[in-house]
Write an enzyme that holds these catalytic residues in place. Structure first.
Site, short mmCIF file in Angstrom:
data_model
loop_
_atom_site.label_atom_id
_atom_site.label_comp_id
_atom_site.label_asym_id
_atom_site.label_seq_id
_atom_site.Cartn_x
_atom_site.Cartn_y
_atom_site.Cartn_z
N CYS A 81 -63.91 -73.34 91.17
CA CYS A 81 -62.98 -73.91 92.43
C CYS A 81 -63.16 -75.18 92.77
CB CYS A 81 -63.06 -72.98 93.46
SG CYS A 81 -62.69 -71.25 93.17
N HIS A 83 -54.29 -71.20 96.43
CA HIS A 83 -55.64 -71.78 95.83
C HIS A 83 -55.35 -72.00 94.38
CE1 HIS A 83 -59.68 -72.46 94.73
NE2 HIS A 83 -60.12 -71.31 94.51
N CYS A 114 -67.02 -73.26 98.34
CA CYS A 114 -67.72 -72.54 97.36
C CYS A 114 -66.96 -72.48 96.14
CB CYS A 114 -67.99 -70.90 98.10
SG CYS A 114 -66.48 -70.45 98.23
#
Length: 434
Positions: free
Chosen positions: A109, A399, A429
């Site tokens: 991510c 996302h 994170c």
């Protein structure tokens, strides 16, 4: 994992901080300029609307000549074999010279964070003056593989030389060979899905279902307000092939606590607290930022939006601390920059799950956790909510794994300008406990 940017934004020399960290200068706070180190600035950044599953925009907005771009770095997570170096393919598709090098990075991510900091390093080292960095994800069309048995049979079949050998191999295929291997957001090292880990993390920090739903509703409400107020300045229109042009994120859906409360747990059943409503959703999207040395930007007549000052990457136990990257990274980047939480005007954290965000805030505000898990004497402190993700976040905007980092940086830059702040801090994170 959490990566940190420091942005310092000033009126003309803009400053940015990555922890990401951003700083704006009308205040009398200290400068983060380092002697003998180039100032590296964000000239502009754009993204297409983040769409629920189902680079030329940067060039159009900045009018930067393609030939002045020295290098292109892009991030992606779910890779398509045909475009494994998607940075190169995107560059050629956008009309860049075939003489412009490009490579692709992947770091779950925070892949576009890695792309940006790679560009920062190249400029700081004097290898480049102008770098385009970004990330792309197409969650609505992810590669789906045949089963391992079928793959093995097909590869062996490709090497068979006679018709008899081929027929013999084909006769061994069984119905279960046709069952596909569907991709999952799960840790290779633990085989645990990220949602399951988020549920366990929320329980460990006593984050209730009610708190998670309230935070998720906050994210959607603030994102809707920012969208309606024309604050999401990094969004550029995108023509979806075969469909209409999309001009805004389509996952922002403020609901009610009553409606959210009706949803069942998505991962730990039947008593879990993580649901579809308080989790980020699968999203298509792409983003890009134009990075330059300050000298080059000013020489070309650009007004920098932010200075990228410091960044930190951390890693920890992927089993029990998978999503605690921001807790570990934030104090490190602050110490590196010589700042405290009180110096930060804008905080932008990636919202994978509401429970993940709230667990991080509790961990950051715990002396016990700092002393027993981080080897620190005291807590760093939690960001005040009035400075935190005030234009929404990944829970509401979406996302697309590798594109989120650039969105965080540009939101920080725009918020600093809008709010008259000097320093901003970005954290996220990522899978693998980073």
């Amino acid at each position: 994992m959490s990566s940190i940017l420091t942005h310092a934004i000033r009126n003309l020399p803009a400053s940015s901080a990555w922890a990401a960290r951003v700083s704006v200068q009308p205040k009398s706070k200290k400068t983060l300029t380092k002697s003998g180190v180039k100032n590296i600035v964000v000239v502009e950044g754009v993204r297409i609307p983040f769409l629920q599953s189902g680079t030329s925009g940067l060039l159009n907005r900045t009018s930067v000549p393609r030939e002045v771009v020295d290098y292109i770095v892009y991030g992606t997570v779910i890779q398509e074999v045909k475009t494994s170096n998607v940075a190169r393919e995107a560059a050629l598709g956008a009309g860049f010279s075939d003489k412009t090098p490009a490579h692709t990075v992947t770091m779950a991510c925070i892949s576009s964070n890695q792309a940006m900091t790679t560009g920062v390093g190249m400029i700081a080292a004097g290898q480049c003056d102008v770098v385009v960095a970004g990330g792309v994800e197409l969650m609505s069309d992810v590669p789906i593989r045949h089963s391992r048995k079928m793959r093995k049979t097909m590869l062996t079949l490709n090497r068979a030389k006679t018709l008899g050998q081929k027929l013999s191999l084909l006769s061994k295929i069984r119905p279960n060979y046709f069952a596909p291997e569907l991709p999952a957001v799960a840790e290779f090292s633990t085989s645990e899905t990220m949602g399951h880990s988020a549920d366990r993390l929320a329980a460990a920090f006593a984050v209730s279902r009610l708190e998670q739903d309230e935070y998720a509703l906050r994210s959607h409400t603030l994102a809707k307000k920012a969208q309606d107020g024309g604050l999401l300045l990094d969004v550029v229109p995108f023509k979806v092939p075969g469909k209409d042009t999309v001009t805004k994120d389509n996952g922002i859906r403020p609901s009610s606590m009553e409606q959210m409360g009706k949803l069942k747990p998505a991962f730990v059943k039947p008593y879990g607290t993580v649901t579809a409503a308080n989790s980020s959703f699968l999203t298509d999207g792409a983003s890009a930022v134009l990075l330059m040395s300050e000298e080059k930007a000013l020489a070309m007549g650009y007004k920098p939006k932010a200075y990228l000052r410091d960044f930190v990457y951390v890693s920890q136990d992927p089993k029990d601390q998978l999503l605690l990257g921001p807790t570990y990274a934030t104090p490190k980047v602050l110490e590196k920059a010589g700042l405290t939480m009180a110096d930060i005007d804008v905080f932008e954290f990636h919202e994978a799950f509401a429970g993940q965000i709230l667990a991080n805030l509790k961990a950051m505000d715990s002396d016990w956790f700092a002393q027993n898990y981080m080897g620190r004497k005291s807590k760093v402190g939690a960001p005040p909510l009035e400075k935190f993700n005030t234009w929404g976040g990944s829970l509401s905007l979406g996302h697309p794994f590798a594109a989120t980092g650039c969105r965080l940086v540009m939101t920080t830059a725009h918020r600093l300008k809008k709010e008259g702040g000097q320093y901003g801090l970005v954290a996220a994170c990522a899978a693998g406990g980073q």
